[in-house]
Design a protein around this motif. Structure first.
Motif, PDB file in Angstrom:
ATOM      1  N   ASP A 129       0.872  -1.429   0.048  1.00 61.69           N
ATOM      2  CA  ASP A 129       0.034   0.039  -0.140  1.00 61.69           C
ATOM      3  C   ASP A 129       0.906   1.354  -0.004  1.00 61.69           C
ATOM      4  O   ASP A 129       0.662   2.204  -0.693  1.00 61.69           O
ATOM      5  N   ARG A 132       2.328   1.800  -3.563  1.00 58.66           N
ATOM      6  CA  ARG A 132       1.445   2.310  -4.464  1.00 58.66           C
ATOM      7  C   ARG A 132       1.134   3.818  -4.067  1.00 58.66           C
ATOM      8  O   ARG A 132       0.877   4.560  -5.007  1.00 58.66           O
ATOM      9  N   MET A 133       1.032   4.069  -2.718  1.00 56.53           N
ATOM     10  CA  MET A 133       0.952   5.702  -2.458  1.00 56.53           C
ATOM     11  C   MET A 133       2.214   6.398  -3.042  1.00 56.53           C
ATOM     12  O   MET A 133       1.618   7.531  -3.562  1.00 56.53           O
ATOM     13  N   TYR A 134       3.519   6.173  -2.821  1.00 58.04           N
ATOM     14  CA  TYR A 134       4.530   6.905  -3.272  1.00 58.04           C
ATOM     15  C   TYR A 134       4.339   6.693  -4.838  1.00 58.04           C
ATOM     16  O   TYR A 134       4.851   7.807  -5.428  1.00 58.04           O
ATOM     17  N   ARG A 136       1.813   6.822  -6.748  1.00 61.45           N
ATOM     18  CA  ARG A 136       1.054   7.734  -7.181  1.00 61.45           C
ATOM     19  C   ARG A 136       1.168   9.139  -7.072  1.00 61.45           C
ATOM     20  O   ARG A 136       0.930  10.045  -7.810  1.00 61.45           O
ATOM     21  N   TYR A 137       1.912   9.317  -5.944  1.00 61.94           N
ATOM     22  CA  TYR A 137       2.448  10.857  -5.631  1.00 61.94           C
ATOM     23  C   TYR A 137       3.266  11.289  -6.820  1.00 61.94           C
ATOM     24  O   TYR A 137       3.482  12.245  -7.412  1.00 61.94           O
ATOM     25  N   TYR A 308      -1.474   4.990  10.380  1.00 64.04           N
ATOM     26  CA  TYR A 308      -2.526   5.015   9.515  1.00 64.04           C
ATOM     27  C   TYR A 308      -3.655   4.263  10.128  1.00 64.04           C
ATOM     28  O   TYR A 308      -3.512   2.967  10.014  1.00 64.04           O
ATOM     29  N   GLU A 328      -8.115   7.633   2.874  1.00 66.82           N
ATOM     30  CA  GLU A 328      -8.203   7.229   1.686  1.00 66.82           C
ATOM     31  C   GLU A 328      -7.424   8.050   0.677  1.00 66.82           C
ATOM     32  O   GLU A 328      -6.732   7.468  -0.260  1.00 66.82           O
ATOM     33  N   LEU A 331      -3.446   7.869   0.950  1.00 61.10           N
ATOM     34  CA  LEU A 331      -3.255   6.450   0.475  1.00 61.10           C
ATOM     35  C   LEU A 331      -3.043   6.340  -1.299  1.00 61.10           C
ATOM     36  O   LEU A 331      -2.469   5.718  -1.875  1.00 61.10           O
ATOM     37  N   GLU A 332      -3.836   7.529  -1.613  1.00 64.67           N
ATOM     38  CA  GLU A 332      -4.207   7.425  -3.163  1.00 64.67           C
ATOM     39  C   GLU A 332      -3.080   8.507  -3.830  1.00 64.67           C
ATOM     40  O   GLU A 332      -3.072   8.869  -4.861  1.00 64.67           O
ATOM     41  N   GLY A 333      -2.069   8.828  -2.540  1.00 63.80           N
ATOM     42  CA  GLY A 333      -0.910   9.905  -3.234  1.00 63.80           C
ATOM     43  C   GLY A 333      -1.161  11.245  -2.988  1.00 63.80           C
ATOM     44  O   GLY A 333      -0.499  12.137  -3.490  1.00 63.80           O
ATOM     45  N   LEU A 335      -0.268  13.612  -0.896  1.00 60.29           N
ATOM     46  CA  LEU A 335       0.695  13.731   0.158  1.00 60.29           C
ATOM     47  C   LEU A 335       1.025  15.314   0.567  1.00 60.29           C
ATOM     48  O   LEU A 335       1.882  15.508   1.364  1.00 60.29           O
TER      49      LEU A 335
END
Length: 355
Positions: A129, A132-134, A136-137, A308, A328, A331-333, A335
């Motif tokens: 997770d 994926r977050m990083y 997406r960012y 988190y 949410e 975690l979708e980026g 940040l």
């Protein structure tokens, strides 16, 4: 501070003369160095010169207030004085920030390493997770990403993953992410609905070029072997996987994602250079007793930096006591709010130390 600003202004004027000198221009390498330094000083000098103009305006307004008898003119002078005072305070803050020592690695790309910690398979899923977050960012920022090494699990988690993130100023934004990230949620493997706490560690290393870290070929051992998949089964019959051991430090890097042994070796060397540069920097900081003492700036991998919490839709950064109730989106980026707050806290701490 003012003496330092005067010296910077004088240096700026000297550089202005040098980059216009035909003899200097004939030596392109030296001329480029002067131009680069000139560009770095220009924002500071511009702000300082504006500060001096504002200060002169304040003195003129004060003199007018003391001498002028006309009420209307006095009100105008008072209004001008108040406006200039606010501008002077803002410029003082900006100049103090500009004079703070810059991290020489801020403009670099990074090597991002994420490892599952306590929590078994759930920790591996949480590590995925975070990855994926990083990613997406990075996508939102327009940065280039490349998976260098992955150790995945059967359920889609990752025990360890190493990613290259390339772009201008990546390290300046992501450097505060190093540390232990904790998750509180009901795992997919939990049948009783109980909330579990798991963790993953994140390490953000400034990317190193060959010119930054010189590696003697005699000081590394390169082993090749067949790449393996989940459970250790062989997935490639050729010896494409590479393990590089740096003998003086004992650092070991393994890459097996590519089918080409040469590509795996290149990726492994990229990771090794970053780890060696990070090790060197840590040794230098320890030698001069310059550990980053504020919680924001600590790169200690064992430090719990963020939690988190899924049931509460909450993300808490423990270093600056910041809690956001939009897990949410983060975690979708998304940040930016977290990273901006961390950078601001870091600046405030450094200003406090020099004031």
């Amino acid at each position: 501070m003012w003496e330092k600003l005067e010296a910077i202004e004088q240096q700026f004027e000297e550089l202005t003369a040098k980059i216009a000198d035909p003899e200097v221009m004939a030596e392109q390498r030296r001329w480029r160095e002067y131009v680069k330094h000139h560009a770095e000083l220009e924002p500071i000098v511009s702000a300082y010169r504006e500060y001096k103009r504002v200060q002169a305006g304040i003195e003129e307004a004060e003199a007018l207030l003391q001498q002028e008898q006309d009420q209307e003119l006095r009100e105008l002078a008072q209004e001008e004085w108040e406006t200039l005072r606010e501008r002077r305070e803002w410029l003082e803050r900006e100049l103090r920030l500009m004079l703070l020592p810059r991290d020489p690695d801020d403009e670099r790309s990074v090597i991002l390493e994420i490892r599952a910690g306590t929590g078994g398979e759930e920790a591996a899923l949480f590590a995925a997770d975070l990855l994926r977050m990083y990613l997406r960012y990075a996508e939102k920022r327009g940065w280039k990403t490349e998976l260098l090494s992955t150790n995945a699990t059967d359920l889609g988690g990752v025990k360890e993953v190493v990613v290259s993130i390339e772009g201008k100023g990546v390290y300046s934004l992501l450097k505060f992410e190093s540390g232990v990230h904790r998750v509180q949620r009901v795992p997919v493997t939990e049948t009783g609905g109980r909330i579990h706490t798991s963790a993953a560690t994140v390490a953000v290393l400034p990317a190193a070029e060959e010119v930054d870290v010189e590696i003697d070929p005699k000081e590394i051992r390169v082993d090749t072997f067949c790449a393996s998949g989940h459970g250790g089964q062989s997935v490639n019959t050729t010896y494409s996987a590479v393990r590089i051991t740096h003998l003086p430090t004992g650092i070991v890097v393994t890459c097996q994602d590519e089918r080409s042994q040469l590509k795996n070796r290149d990726k492994a060397m990229k990771i090794l250079r970053a780890r060696l540069m990070e090790r060197k920097r840590q040794e230098q900081e320890a030698a001069i007793a310059a550990e980053r003492r504020s919680q924001v700036k600590s790169g200690d991998r064992s430090e719990r930096v963020r939690t988190y919490n899924f049931p509460q839709n909450r993300v808490t950064d423990h270093r600056i006591n910041l809690t956001l109730y939009r897990l949410e989106e983060i975690l979708e980026g998304d940040l930016d709010e977290l990273l901006t707050a961390l950078a601001a806290a870091d600046q405030a701490e450094r200003l406090r130390q020099i004031s």
